[in-house]
Design a protein around this motif. Structure first.
Motif, short mmCIF file in Angstrom:
data_model
loop_
_atom_site.label_atom_id
_atom_site.label_comp_id
_atom_site.label_asym_id
_atom_site.label_seq_id
_atom_site.Cartn_x
_atom_site.Cartn_y
_atom_site.Cartn_z
N LEU A 1 29.13 42.71 69.42
CA LEU A 1 28.75 41.48 68.73
C LEU A 1 28.06 40.52 69.70
O LEU A 1 27.05 39.91 69.36
CB LEU A 1 29.99 40.81 68.13
N GLY A 2 28.60 40.39 70.90
CA GLY A 2 27.97 39.53 71.90
C GLY A 2 26.58 40.01 72.27
O GLY A 2 25.65 39.20 72.42
N TRP A 3 26.42 41.32 72.38
CA TRP A 3 25.09 41.86 72.71
C TRP A 3 24.11 41.58 71.58
O TRP A 3 22.96 41.21 71.82
CB TRP A 3 25.18 43.36 72.98
N ALA A 4 24.57 41.74 70.33
CA ALA A 4 23.68 41.49 69.19
C ALA A 4 23.27 40.03 69.11
O ALA A 4 22.11 39.71 68.85
CB ALA A 4 24.37 41.92 67.89
N ARG A 5 24.21 39.13 69.36
CA ARG A 5 23.88 37.70 69.32
C ARG A 5 22.96 37.32 70.46
O ARG A 5 22.09 36.47 70.30
CB ARG A 5 25.16 36.86 69.32
N ARG A 6 23.17 37.92 71.62
CA ARG A 6 22.29 37.62 72.75
C ARG A 6 20.89 38.15 72.50
O ARG A 6 19.89 37.51 72.82
CB ARG A 6 22.84 38.26 74.02
N ALA A 7 20.79 39.34 71.91
CA ALA A 7 19.48 39.93 71.62
C ALA A 7 18.71 39.09 70.61
O ALA A 7 17.48 39.02 70.67
CB ALA A 7 19.65 41.35 71.10
N LYS A 8 19.42 38.45 69.69
CA LYS A 8 18.75 37.61 68.70
C LYS A 8 18.62 36.17 69.15
O LYS A 8 18.09 35.34 68.43
CB LYS A 8 19.52 37.66 67.37
N ALA A 9 19.12 35.88 70.34
CA ALA A 9 19.05 34.53 70.94
C ALA A 9 19.63 33.47 70.02
O ALA A 9 19.01 32.46 69.74
CB ALA A 9 17.61 34.20 71.33
N LYS A 10 20.84 33.72 69.54
CA LYS A 10 21.50 32.76 68.65
C LYS A 10 22.52 31.95 69.44
O LYS A 10 23.72 32.12 69.30
CB LYS A 10 22.19 33.50 67.51
N GLY A 11 22.06 31.09 70.28
CA GLY A 11 22.96 30.20 71.02
C GLY A 11 23.60 30.88 72.22
O GLY A 11 23.29 32.01 72.57
N ASN A 12 24.51 30.16 72.84
CA ASN A 12 25.18 30.67 74.03
C ASN A 12 26.60 31.14 73.77
O ASN A 12 27.36 31.36 74.71
CB ASN A 12 25.18 29.60 75.13
N TRP A 13 26.98 31.27 72.51
CA TRP A 13 28.34 31.70 72.19
C TRP A 13 28.60 33.13 72.59
O TRP A 13 29.75 33.55 72.70
CB TRP A 13 28.60 31.53 70.69
N TRP A 14 27.57 33.93 72.83
CA TRP A 14 27.76 35.32 73.21
C TRP A 14 28.48 35.42 74.55
O TRP A 14 29.11 36.42 74.85
CB TRP A 14 26.42 36.06 73.28
N ARG A 15 28.43 34.38 75.36
CA ARG A 15 29.09 34.41 76.67
C ARG A 15 30.61 34.47 76.55
O ARG A 15 31.28 34.91 77.47
CB ARG A 15 28.68 33.20 77.49
N LEU A 16 31.14 34.03 75.44
CA LEU A 16 32.58 34.07 75.24
C LEU A 16 33.10 35.48 74.99
O LEU A 16 34.31 35.70 75.02
CB LEU A 16 32.98 33.16 74.08
N THR A 17 32.23 36.44 74.75
CA THR A 17 32.70 37.79 74.47
C THR A 17 33.30 38.46 75.70
O THR A 17 33.94 39.49 75.59
CB THR A 17 31.58 38.68 73.90
N GLY A 18 33.10 37.88 76.87
CA GLY A 18 33.78 38.39 78.05
C GLY A 18 35.29 38.26 77.93
O GLY A 18 36.05 39.00 78.55
N LEU A 19 35.73 37.33 77.08
CA LEU A 19 37.16 37.18 76.84
C LEU A 19 37.74 38.33 76.02
O LEU A 19 38.95 38.43 75.87
CB LEU A 19 37.42 35.86 76.11
N SER A 20 36.88 39.19 75.50
CA SER A 20 37.37 40.31 74.70
C SER A 20 38.14 41.32 75.53
O SER A 20 38.84 42.16 75.00
CB SER A 20 36.21 41.01 73.99
N MET A 21 38.05 41.21 76.84
CA MET A 21 38.79 42.13 77.70
C MET A 21 40.24 41.68 77.90
O MET A 21 41.04 42.41 78.45
CB MET A 21 38.10 42.25 79.07
N LEU A 22 40.58 40.49 77.46
CA LEU A 22 41.94 40.00 77.63
C LEU A 22 43.00 40.86 76.95
O LEU A 22 44.07 41.07 77.52
CB LEU A 22 42.06 38.55 77.16
N PRO A 23 42.77 41.38 75.75
CA PRO A 23 43.81 42.22 75.14
C PRO A 23 44.14 43.47 75.95
O PRO A 23 45.21 44.04 75.81
CB PRO A 23 43.23 42.62 73.78
#
Length: 96
Positions: free
Chosen positions: A63-85
């Motif tokens: 999801l983060g990669w898709a949002r970054r590829a479409k340049a939809k804001g900087n929220w894609w940077r939060l997907t690094g938190l997906s490794m927490l689980p």
């Protein structure tokens, strides 16, 4: 009459690709754990957690990669938190 067969390419959404890659990663992790242990006794809940957490992490990274590829804001940077689980299971205390 000759017909030429066109190669059909299936294009999956990056979230689906990420989920499949995450699931593959979880399966590989569980198989690796099976081979390196001296006492191969695992629970279904532990296996389910590993497969679920890696699938979720892969899905969020897709999801983060898709949002970054479409340049939809900087929220894609939060997907690094997906490794927490992945660090909160029983082996999480071994991370430090």
């Amino acid at each position: 009459m000759t017909t030429t067969a066109k190669s059909a390419s299936v294009r999956l959404h990056p979230v689906v690709k990420g989920a499949l890659l995450g699931l593959s990663w979880g399966i590989a992790m569980r198989v690796w754990m099976r081979f390196i242990t001296t006492n191969p006794e695992f629970t279904w809940t532990g296996t389910g957690y590993i497969l679920g957490a890696t699938t979720l992490a892969g899905m969020l990274l897709g999801l983060g990669w898709a949002r970054r590829a479409k340049a939809k804001g900087n929220w894609w940077r939060l997907t690094g938190l997906s490794m927490l689980p992945l660090g909160v299971a029983a082996g999480g205390v071994m991370i430090p």
